[in-house]
Structures are given as C-alpha cells and as structure tokens.
Motif scaffolding. Structure first.
Motif, PDB file in Angstrom:
ATOM      1  N   LYS A 132       0.822  -1.214   0.000  1.00  0.00           N
ATOM      2  CA  LYS A 132       0.000   0.000   0.000  1.00  0.00           C
ATOM      3  C   LYS A 132       0.849   1.255   0.000  1.00  0.00           C
ATOM      4  O   LYS A 132       0.417   2.317  -0.441  1.00  0.00           O
ATOM      5  N   ASP A 186      -4.792  -5.827  -0.735  1.00  0.00           N
ATOM      6  CA  ASP A 186      -5.204  -5.476   0.621  1.00  0.00           C
ATOM      7  C   ASP A 186      -6.674  -5.894   0.766  1.00  0.00           C
ATOM      8  O   ASP A 186      -7.497  -5.604  -0.119  1.00  0.00           O
ATOM      9  N   ASN A 212      -2.160   1.494  10.204  1.00  0.00           N
ATOM     10  CA  ASN A 212      -2.530   0.732   9.005  1.00  0.00           C
ATOM     11  C   ASN A 212      -3.813   1.285   8.396  1.00  0.00           C
ATOM     12  O   ASN A 212      -3.918   1.442   7.179  1.00  0.00           O
ATOM     13  N   GLU A 235      -4.507   2.975   4.844  1.00  0.00           N
ATOM     14  CA  GLU A 235      -5.535   2.421   3.956  1.00  0.00           C
ATOM     15  C   GLU A 235      -6.542   3.476   3.488  1.00  0.00           C
ATOM     16  O   GLU A 235      -7.121   3.340   2.409  1.00  0.00           O
TER      17      GLU A 235
HETATM   18 MG    MG Z   1      -5.870  -4.227   5.057  1.00  0.00          MG
END
Ligand code: MG
Ligand code: NAD
Length: 381
Positions: free
Chosen positions: A122, A147, A214, A218
């Motif tokens: 990512k 993801d 995270n 995202e």
């Molecule tokens: Mg994820």
C-alpha cells in the motif's frame, strides 16, 4: 491459458500465501521470478519447488552460496533484482508484496513494462499515488488491490454498473488494543502489539494494525485506488473481521464483501481477476458467528486516523512524511528503543516540522521520506 507471475517479497506473509495458490493451481500459474530481502534458505526452498527463471536477494547473494541444483536459475542481488523481477523477466502479472516505500519503484517499473500489477504494497500508493495511478491509467490495466479491504471495495464496485459510490465504509478490526485504555496502550510492548486477534501478517503491518496507522495508510490507499475524497471514506471498527469493507450508493443500498479473515481470498481474486479461484478457504459459518458488531473508532486513543486525514488534506509530501516517519518509528519500537505511544508522537512531530514539502516526482518523494526518517531519529526521548 497459463499466467506467468513474478513475486516480489515471496518469502513474506503475502508472498508465501500467493505461492500456496500457485501450488494449488499448477495448470494456471507459472512462477517466473521470486525475490526476498535476506531470507536465503526460504528462497532456496521456493526456487527448488517453483523453478523460476530468475531469483534475487536484495541484501545480496554470493554465487558460491548457491546450491548446485539451483544453478539453472539466474541469481541477482540488490535493487537490480527487484528491477529485473518487476520489469525484465517474462511475466503477465507482478505481485508487489515487499514492505514499505521500497515498493514504489517496483510498482512504477512493473507498470512501465506493461505488466498487470497485483498490489499488496500500500505504501506505493500512499507515497506516490498520483504517479502510480497516472501510469496505470496510461497502460489501461487496472491496479488489482490485494489489501483485503480494498479488494472488498473493488469486488463491490464490480456490481456498481458505473454508478459512483457515495461513501466507502472501510472496516478495521481495531487490533489488540481496541479495549485498552490510552495509558495502557502508550506503554504496550512489541510482544503485545504483535499479537493480532484475527490476522496473521508480517511484523510491520501487525504493529500498524495495533496503532491503527494501518487504517490511516488504507484511507490514503483507497483515496487513490477509487478516486474518492477522504471525507467520503468512513472507518468502521468491526472486531470480527468478517465484513472486509462496504460501498454505499445514493439509493441507500450498501454492498459489502464477507469472508473469513484469510488473505488467500483477496490474493486469489487479484491473481485470477475477473475469474475466481478455488482458494482452500471455507465460507464463514454465519450460524456459528450469530452476530457481527460495528463501532466508531476512538480517535483519541488512536491518533493515527486524525494524522492521516490531516496529511491527506495538506497534500504535497505530507502522506509520504506520515508513512516514512511511521516506518522509522515502528522499527525503533520493535528494537525497544521507544515506547508504543511515541510512534504517533514522532510522526506528528515530523509532519509539523516538514509541512509544505513537494512530492511532484519520485526524487522529491524519496527526499521527503529521508527527511521524515531523520526527524524521527533526531527527536529526543
Ligand atoms: Mg488491510
Ligand atoms: P512480510 O514482512 O511478511 O514480508 C515481506 C517480504 O518482502 C519478504 O519476502 C521480505 O524478504 C521482503 N522485503 C521486505 N522489505 C524489503 C525491502 N525493503 N526490499 C526488498 N524486499 C523486502 O510482509 P507482509 O505482511 O507480507 O506485507 C507485504 C506488503 O503487503 C506490505 O506492504 C503490507 O502492508 C501489505 N499487506 C499485507 C497483508 C498481510 O496480511 N500480510 C495484508 C494487506 C497488505
């Protein structure tokens, strides 16, 4: 038709699960390149089993160490190995599953070579989102997210018939500290932070799940993948990790993708898109689950979400600074040099000190990343 696949970061959590799918479907996938950072023995085993044309270790490999039965393969070292796997070796698909901003160059290389990119990394979108999406648009091949949340959104959008979503509901497990007090979280140890309740993943992303950095990363990833402004991306804490994300349309309909928390589902979806593979993963037993719960994230306990939104709003290199400072702080936390609560504090410090840096080209992005790491290293305890 057999698809040729190159896997960058093949010895990691995502890489080994992708190879598990290749092992299940030898009639559909041929592995042509494998790379790792330093896990030599594991890479040797993988090369023995999958017989790629090329393999490489970014930390370097001494030709004398290569076992006699693995000499059929072209062995490479350093950044050249990543470059060859991403763009030179014959491949239809390139799975970028290395960790950190190191993935950005590989994604750009693979796109430039006209490869279909399966994106686990990512950080490439977080730091170079405009460069990556512009290049992907030119090649005409969609970036295929690995993801789990982004795969879920991508899957839901297959049923959108061209209608734009009003909102994205990005789910988060809440990590191991969801029910802890802010004071206890600030003093958490690496052992506690590495114990994720639902997912088994690499160390960096597991720490990021505990801090909710995270989820911040995202939000940025979703902003670029789906061209949706950050205000239309809502984080929903869902501790069971069964709903992997959802999309809201203007008529009030919400489409969600459900499944057990097993990365082989999103990896397989990217590998076989637009088809679906048998992955070995069972469907969730809804009768056994009985209920699914949802709650609002606590931004006081998890400042990463606020910082991520601030970085997106600021633009320029702010997301790169957010990411680079976090990578550096997580590494220091794992070495037990700083407490858990210090990760967000140092990221905020870097964002304050480096406000307004540009990120128009790769050089500027890499420079902002370096400077963010320097700030994190230089902050006194
Ligand atoms: Mg994820
Ligand atoms: P991991 O640490 O388990 O594995 C990383 C792999 O990349 C290993 O093969 C390692 O040798 C290699 N690698 C690491 N750093 C490198 C570098 N600087 N240069 C070259 N190679 C390097 O990591 P992971 O959990 O598999 O995560 C990989 C990527 O996928 C990350 O960007 C992560 O955010 C993303 N991701 C992972 C999961 C998951 O379930 N593990 C889920 C969603 C997204």
């Amino acid at each position: 038709m057999i698809k040729k696949i190159a896997i960058l970061g093949s010895t990691g959590s995502i890489g080994t699960q992708a190879l598990d799918l290749c092992r299940r479907h030898p009639d559909r996938y041929r592995v042509t390149a494998l790379t790792a950072r330093g896990s030599k023995e594991k890479l040797f085993e993988q090369v023995r089993e999958f017989r790629p044309e090329m393999a490489g270790l970014t930390e370097g490999i001494n030709p004398a160490e290569i076992p006699a039965d693995l000499k059929f393969c072209r062995w490479m070292s350093g950044k050249e190995a990543l470059k060859a796997a991403a763009a030179e070796v014959d491949a239809d698909q390139v799975l970028v599953s290395i960790v950190g901003i190191a993935g950005l160059q590989s994604v750009l290389d693979a796109l430039e070579a006209g490869r279909q990119v399966l994106l686990a990394n990512k950080e490439a979108l977080v730091t170079g989102g405009h460069l990556v999406t512009d290049l992907a648009a030119k090649t005409g091949k969609p970036l295929l997210p690995v993801d789990s949340e982004h795969s879920a959104i991508f899957q839901c959008l297959q049923a959108a018939g061209g209608n734009r979503p009003e909102k994205i509901l990005l789910t988060a497990s809440g990590g191991p500290f969801r029910t802890w007090t802010a004071e206890a979280i600030a003093q958490a140890t690496p052992e506690q932070a590495l114990r994720h309740p639902n997912w088994s993943m690499g160390a960096k992303i597991t720490i990021d799940s505990a801090s909710m950095f995270n989820k911040g990363l995202e939000i940025m990833e979703a902003r670029w993948l789906f061209d949706v402004p950050a205000e239309q991306i809502e984080v929903v804490v869902h501790p069971e990790s069964i709903v992997h994300s959802a999309v809201v349309f203007r008529d009030g309909a919400v489409l969600a993708q459900l499944g057990l928390p097993d990365m082989r589902v999103p990896i397989g979806y990217a590998m076989a898109y637009p088809e679906r593979l048998e992955t070995g993963v069972e469907e969730p037993d809804l009768f056994a689950l009985k209920s699914l719960t949802f709650e609002k994230p606590d931004e006081r306990k998890f400042p990463a979400l606020r910082l991520a939104r601030e970085a997106l709003k600021a633009g320029g290199a702010a997301c790169t600074v957010f990411n680079g400072a976090n990578e550096e702080a997580v590494a220091a936390f794992l070495r037990k040099e700083i407490p858990f609560g210090e990760i967000a504090r140092r990221v905020e410090e870097a964002m304050d000190r480096l406000a307004g840096l540009p990120a128009d080209c790769l050089e500027e992005i890499l420079e902002a990343d370096r400077r963010a790491r320097d700030v994190v290293r230089s902050v006194p305890q």
